[in-house]
Scaffold this motif. Structure first.
Motif, PDB file in Angstrom:
ATOM      1  N   THR A 183       0.812  -1.210   0.000  1.00 17.24           N
ATOM      2  CA  THR A 183       0.000   0.000   0.000  1.00 17.24           C
ATOM      3  C   THR A 183       0.850   1.266   0.000  1.00 17.24           C
ATOM      4  N   ASP A 184       2.132   1.146   0.333  1.00 14.83           N
ATOM      5  CA  ASP A 184       3.020   2.308   0.297  1.00 14.83           C
ATOM      6  C   ASP A 184       3.451   2.580  -1.147  1.00 14.83           C
ATOM      7  N   SER A 185       3.855   3.816  -1.384  1.00 15.44           N
ATOM      8  CA  SER A 185       4.345   4.179  -2.705  1.00 15.44           C
ATOM      9  C   SER A 185       5.691   3.500  -2.979  1.00 15.44           C
ATOM     10  N   VAL A 186       6.049   3.440  -4.249  1.00 16.15           N
ATOM     11  CA  VAL A 186       7.335   2.849  -4.626  1.00 16.15           C
ATOM     12  C   VAL A 186       8.483   3.616  -3.984  1.00 16.15           C
ATOM     13  N   PHE A 187       8.362   4.942  -3.957  1.00 13.79           N
ATOM     14  CA  PHE A 187       9.412   5.755  -3.334  1.00 13.79           C
ATOM     15  C   PHE A 187       9.529   5.435  -1.848  1.00 13.79           C
ATOM     16  N   LYS A 188       8.385   5.310  -1.163  1.00 17.83           N
ATOM     17  CA  LYS A 188       8.419   5.033   0.272  1.00 17.83           C
ATOM     18  C   LYS A 188       9.013   3.654   0.550  1.00 17.83           C
ATOM     19  N   ARG A 189       8.634   2.671  -0.245  1.00 12.07           N
ATOM     20  CA  ARG A 189       9.191   1.333  -0.043  1.00 12.07           C
ATOM     21  C   ARG A 189      10.688   1.312  -0.317  1.00 12.07           C
ATOM     22  N   GLY A 190      11.106   2.018  -1.373  1.00 13.14           N
ATOM     23  CA  GLY A 190      12.525   2.028  -1.715  1.00 13.14           C
ATOM     24  C   GLY A 190      13.374   2.720  -0.660  1.00 13.14           C
ATOM     25  N   THR A 191      12.928   3.890  -0.203  1.00  9.30           N
ATOM     26  CA  THR A 191      13.691   4.609   0.813  1.00  9.30           C
ATOM     27  C   THR A 191      13.690   3.862   2.148  1.00  9.30           C
ATOM     28  N   ALA A 192      12.577   3.213   2.474  1.00  6.14           N
ATOM     29  CA  ALA A 192      12.520   2.451   3.722  1.00  6.14           C
ATOM     30  C   ALA A 192      13.488   1.270   3.678  1.00  6.14           C
ATOM     31  N   SER A 193      13.505   0.559   2.556  1.00  6.50           N
ATOM     32  CA  SER A 193      14.434  -0.568   2.431  1.00  6.50           C
ATOM     33  C   SER A 193      15.882  -0.098   2.516  1.00  6.50           C
ATOM     34  N   ALA A 194      16.188   1.018   1.864  1.00  5.84           N
ATOM     35  CA  ALA A 194      17.547   1.556   1.924  1.00  5.84           C
ATOM     36  C   ALA A 194      17.909   1.967   3.347  1.00  5.84           C
ATOM     37  N   PHE A 195      16.964   2.561   4.056  1.00  4.74           N
ATOM     38  CA  PHE A 195      17.207   2.993   5.438  1.00  4.74           C
ATOM     39  C   PHE A 195      17.560   1.800   6.326  1.00  4.74           C
ATOM     40  N   TYR A 196      16.752   0.756   6.258  1.00  2.00           N
ATOM     41  CA  TYR A 196      16.995  -0.399   7.131  1.00  2.00           C
ATOM     42  C   TYR A 196      18.286  -1.126   6.751  1.00  2.00           C
ATOM     43  N   ARG A 197      18.606  -1.155   5.453  1.00  2.00           N
ATOM     44  CA  ARG A 197      19.865  -1.790   5.046  1.00  2.00           C
ATOM     45  C   ARG A 197      21.063  -1.010   5.569  1.00  2.00           C
ATOM     46  N   VAL A 198      21.012   0.305   5.427  1.00  2.00           N
ATOM     47  CA  VAL A 198      22.125   1.145   5.894  1.00  2.00           C
ATOM     48  C   VAL A 198      22.285   1.025   7.400  1.00  2.00           C
ATOM     49  N   MET A 199      21.172   1.126   8.140  1.00  2.00           N
ATOM     50  CA  MET A 199      21.268   1.051   9.599  1.00  2.00           C
ATOM     51  C   MET A 199      21.718  -0.331  10.054  1.00  2.00           C
ATOM     52  N   GLY A 200      21.341  -1.357   9.308  1.00  2.00           N
ATOM     53  CA  GLY A 200      21.787  -2.699   9.662  1.00  2.00           C
ATOM     54  C   GLY A 200      23.285  -2.882   9.493  1.00  2.00           C
ATOM     55  N   ARG A 201      23.885  -2.141   8.548  1.00  2.00           N
ATOM     56  CA  ARG A 201      25.313  -2.289   8.298  1.00  2.00           C
ATOM     57  C   ARG A 201      26.169  -1.397   9.186  1.00  2.00           C
ATOM     58  N   ILE A 202      25.684  -0.189   9.472  1.00  2.00           N
ATOM     59  CA  ILE A 202      26.536   0.748  10.209  1.00  2.00           C
ATOM     60  C   ILE A 202      26.076   0.985  11.634  1.00  2.00           C
TER      61      ILE A 202
END
Length: 329
Positions: free
Chosen positions: A124-143
């Motif tokens: 139900t989220d926009s493509v932009f919201k899903r993409g930025t959310a996935s990037a956020f969690y990936r970055v925070m998971g690594r650093i």
């Protein structure tokens, strides 16, 4: 059980939210309070909350003097929640209240302190919201220094011990979706499908999402500082190589005057320097804010204190958080 609900200009969705939440809490079979934190709403939300409180005695309204932000409103609710179990949930109905019962059952059956609501379906989220959310969690998971579950927002159930631990933390600009996992308390997950907002508009535009990301990175990782150090080292090596190349060209008589290479080199070095200064500035700014010790929010009104002054005053005093989470009236 305390259910903490931060709201800001949610007059359109509040009737739908309470209509869906009340039968869920009544069926759980636990005594409860619904602690709604009004984050300085400018629409009809305050009037609507008073009407809901008269019809639903379990509702408790805490009103902040000014809009302080979603995370500050959540912190205000946690500081005043009295339940042995505390649930935090937004009023937009994107996170289903029906999952609260499953969270409580998981906490008791598995003996954990935290149960995260994890978004297993974000269609139900926009493509932009899903993409930025996935990037956020990936970055925070690594650093980051936290091992919280991916796609877990601020919909969670916490034990009294967890809430007390969060309340004593003195930091400003806290991001609770990272603070809670960083405590390391035993946890479990309950998956759910994220729904579309029931009414109204999102209170998290791109600028606030960006600010939340910056607070998350600078609050939970020193990787940007190390990145600045690596930029400096790489820049130094590159400058040394260019110096050797320039000296060799000069000695062999192959020097050709030109402004392009000079301009590119100066621009590149300047960009790296500004980037490093910006990273350092974010951390210095956090330290400056922490040293000021200004409260993240001020409480203007608590319906519990208004109805039972002595009990409300004791509850408010015992739940006030030292450091950055002081309250005022």
């Amino acid at each position: 059980m305390s259910v903490v609900v931060p709201v800001y200009d949610e007059a359109e969705v509040l009737p739908l939210f309470t209509e869906q939440l009340r039968p869920v809490l009544d069926d759980i079979g636990e005594t409860y309070e619904v602690l709604v934190v009004d984050d300085g709403s400018k629409d009809a939300t305050p009037v609507l909350l008073e009407r809901i409180r008269r019809e639903w005695p379990a509702v408790r309204v805490v009103r902040l003097r000014a809009n302080s932000g979603h995370q500050a409103a959540l912190s205000a609710g946690l500081a005043r929640a009295r339940g042995d179990w505390v649930v935090s949930i937004d009023a937009d109905l994107q996170d289903p209240p029906e999952s609260i019962a499953a969270m409580l059952q998981a906490a008791r059956s598995q003996g954990v302190d935290v149960v995260y609501g994890v978004r297993t379906d974000r269609s139900t989220d926009s493509v932009f919201k899903r993409g930025t959310a996935s990037a956020f969690y990936r970055v925070m998971g690594r650093i980051g220094r936290t091992s919280g579950p991916s796609h877990a927002g601020d919909f969670r159930l916490m034990s009294r011990a967890t809430v007390d631990a969060v309340n004593v933390l003195p930091e400003h600009h806290r991001v609770l979706r990272l603070v809670v996992p960083a405590l390391g308390f035993p946890s479990a997950e309950v998956g759910y499908q994220r729904a579309a907002r029931a009414a109204g508009r999102s209170k998290y535009p791109f600028t606030k999402m960006l600010r939340l990301s910056v607070d998350s990175i600078t609050g939970f990782s020193t990787a940007p500082l190390r990145l600045a150090t690596w930029f400096g080292l790489v820049g130094g090596v590159a400058a040394l190589a260019l110096l050797v190349y320039a000296l060799g060209s000069f000695l062999t008589g192959h020097t050709t005057p030109g402004w392009t290479s000079t301009f590119v080199a100066v621009a590149a070095v300047g960009a790296v320097q500004l980037l490093c200064l910006g990273m350092l500035g974010e951390y210095v700014g956090r330290m400056y804010t922490q040293m000021q010790g200004r409260p993240s929010y001020f409480v203007a009104y608590d319906s519990l204190a208004a109805t039972t002054p002595d009990q409300g005053r004791r509850a408010a005093t015992s739940s006030e958080t030292p450091g950055s989470e002081r309250t005022g009236r």
